[in-house]
Design an enzyme around this catalytic site. Structure first.
Site, PDB file in Angstrom:
ATOM      1  CB  CYS A  51      75.089 -13.603 -73.091  1.00  0.00           C
ATOM      2  SG  CYS A  51      74.687 -15.289 -72.579  1.00  0.00           S
ATOM      3  CG  HIS A  52      72.201 -14.109 -67.934  1.00  0.00           C
ATOM      4  ND1 HIS A  52      70.905 -13.675 -67.861  1.00  0.00           N
ATOM      5  CD2 HIS A  52      72.131 -15.394 -68.347  1.00  0.00           C
ATOM      6  CE1 HIS A  52      70.080 -14.658 -68.198  1.00  0.00           C
ATOM      7  NE2 HIS A  52      70.802 -15.707 -68.494  1.00  0.00           N
TER       8      HIS A  52
ATOM      9  CG  ASN B 219      69.749 -16.475 -77.177  1.00  0.00           C
ATOM     10  OD1 ASN B 219      70.793 -15.835 -77.243  1.00  0.00           O
ATOM     11  ND2 ASN B 219      69.270 -16.952 -76.035  1.00  0.00           N
TER      12      ASN B 219
ATOM     13  CG  HIS C  81      74.486 -19.345 -75.290  1.00  0.00           C
ATOM     14  ND1 HIS C  81      73.350 -19.260 -76.062  1.00  0.00           N
ATOM     15  CD2 HIS C  81      74.273 -18.521 -74.227  1.00  0.00           C
ATOM     16  CE1 HIS C  81      72.490 -18.434 -75.504  1.00  0.00           C
ATOM     17  NE2 HIS C  81      73.019 -17.975 -74.385  1.00  0.00           N
TER      18      HIS C  81
END
Length: 457
Positions: free
Chosen positions: A174-175, A152, A211
């Site tokens: 990304c999870h 990030n 995000h």
């Protein structure tokens, strides 16, 4: 099936988190074997991971046969590799402490501080010069390799890679969407009386940026789940709802009760699909007004002191693993990097969410900006799924971040701190006056100055 041999370059191989996840996922994968070259500016840490990884060889519970080697140059790591995994910590937690906590003097609170907000911008200024170097090295030593980024700020890291090397085959993983799928799966279990629903059974259409992802479609075995989600968003708006496994938000800075998700759904009619800590930072300070407000929304401010304590624990664990005092427990991490590698080698087909440039998969976000949607992974191919136009009201929240992120990438590419300052000021969390914003920016730059040689500081 005969094991397929692959070569992986792990940049940031001294990591005590992501690297161990990869080791575990490779160890339990029966269809792959090969080598992992570990490169890190902390050679000792990379050497420790070499020892830890090679201790797995010969164990009865290990199915994937991999050899780990710490190397001292990017050239040694990258030459001949099939995959490049990027997972670095730009600077130290001391610099991150400034990113996260210096703005608090001006009433600006950040729950993560690594993607957007004042902290995300400053972190990007430290991180992106490395990504210029990585992209140039990949272009020289392994231009056909697939590059998987976990660092990030995700969007800006991937954006910089394509800016430096437009033909690069890079995507960001990304999870955060996975966590939202688990929450939806828990709703299905509760509402439909199904004993166990795996998050992979929750089919979703992903739109947005890393995000700050959104779902405008969700289903389970062909059943539209949007009405159920709307019901839960209304019913649990004041109390929150969790998957039952990650509900200790008061004692775990990484947990939440999903009240921010529900509030955003009740505002916009679209499901926000990331952790509440991340979602809150992309909005004006609706949820981050002060620590009391954060607590009322049932999520936490992830303090850097908390991260430093975690690091101590990981260092202690690393020492035990290196000495052989502790044996690495093997399980799948929940990340999809190894599954993506198998698909790119033509061993399977996979559909999952990734961060890549916008080729039109979200037509009302800027072309070329890095966006997050589903994509189809197959032999030597990652093709974005057309996600459709994002809701106009949500688009209005996302567009300033797209513009700000591209401005920050340009600031690093042109070594222009004045442009970086404008991005810093434009962030929705920047509520300080012009005078205070300038003082804060200069202070935060000074606090991370030793990592800003790229700018001539």
């Amino acid at each position: 099936m005969q094991q397929q041999e692959i070569k992986i370059a792990y940049i940031g191989g001294g990591s005590r988190g992501w690297a161990w996840n990869l080791m575990s996922d490779l160890a339990v994968e029966p269809d792959l074997c090969g080598t992992v070259k570990l490169y890190d500016i902390d050679m000792e840490a990379a050497k420790h991971n070499e020892i830890i990884g090679n201790r797995l060889k010969g164990r009865e519970d290990v199915k994937g046969n991999f050899t780990y080697e710490a190397v001292s140059t990017l050239k040694d790591a990258l030459t001949g590799c099939d995959f490049v995994v990027l997972s670095i910590l730009p600077g130290t937690f001391d610099e991150m402490e400034s990113d996260v906590h210096a703005p608090e003097k001006y009433g600006i609170y950040q729950s993560v501080g690594d993607t957007v907000g004042p902290g995300g911008i400053i972190r990007a200024l430290r991180t992106l010069p490395y990504y210029i170097e990585f992209a140039e090295a990949i272009k020289e030593y392994c231009p056909e390799a697939w590059v998987i980024n976990y660092t990030n700020p995700m969007t800006m890291c991937v954006q910089m890679m394509y800016k430096v090397f437009p033909e690069i085959k890079c995507f960001g993983c990304c999870h955060e969407v996975f966590g939202t799928q688990k929450v939806i799966a828990a709703m299905v279990q509760k509402e439909m009386g199904v004993e166990k629903v795996d998050r992979h059974e929750i089919k979703v259409n992903v739109q947005g940026i890393n995000h700050f992802t959104w779902l405008n479609e969700m289903s389970y075995k062909g059943i539209d789940l949007m009405p159920m989600y709307a019901k839960y968003a209304k019913e649990y708006a004041e109390t929150g709802f969790t998957d039952g496994k990650d509900d200790n938000w008061m004692n775990n800075s990484f947990s939440s009760a999903n009240m921010v998700k529900f509030d955003l759904f009740n505002r916009y009619g679209v499901a926000a699909a990331a952790g509440d800590r991340h979602l809150a930072e992309f909005c004006p300070p609706w949820y981050l007004k002060n620590p009391e407000s954060v607590k009322s929304w049932k999520f936490g401010l992830t303090t850097v002191a908390y991260r430093k304590e975690q690091l101590k624990e990981r260092l202690a664990k690393s020492a035990r693993l290196v000495s052989g005092e502790e044996k690495m427990a093997l399980s799948t991490s929940g990340e999809e990097g190894v599954m993506q590698m198998k698909a790119l080698k033509g061993m399977t087909t996979l559909i999952t969410n990734v961060n890549i440039p916008n080729y039109g998969q979200i037509p009302n976000l800027p072309l070329g900006s890095v966006v997050e949607t589903n994509a189809v992974f197959s032999h030597n191919s990652v093709k974005p799924v057309f996600a459709g136009a994002i809701d106009p009201a949500v688009q209005a929240l996302i567009l300033p971040h797209c513009q700000n992120q591209r401005m920050t990438v340009e600031a690093v590419a042109t070594k222009d701190l004045k442009l970086a300052y404008l991005a810093f000021c434009n962030d929705p969390l920047m509520t300080a006056s012009c005078r205070d914003a300038r003082v804060l920016f200069d202070e935060m730059i000074n606090n991370t100055k030793k990592y800003l040689g790229h700018f001539g500081l």
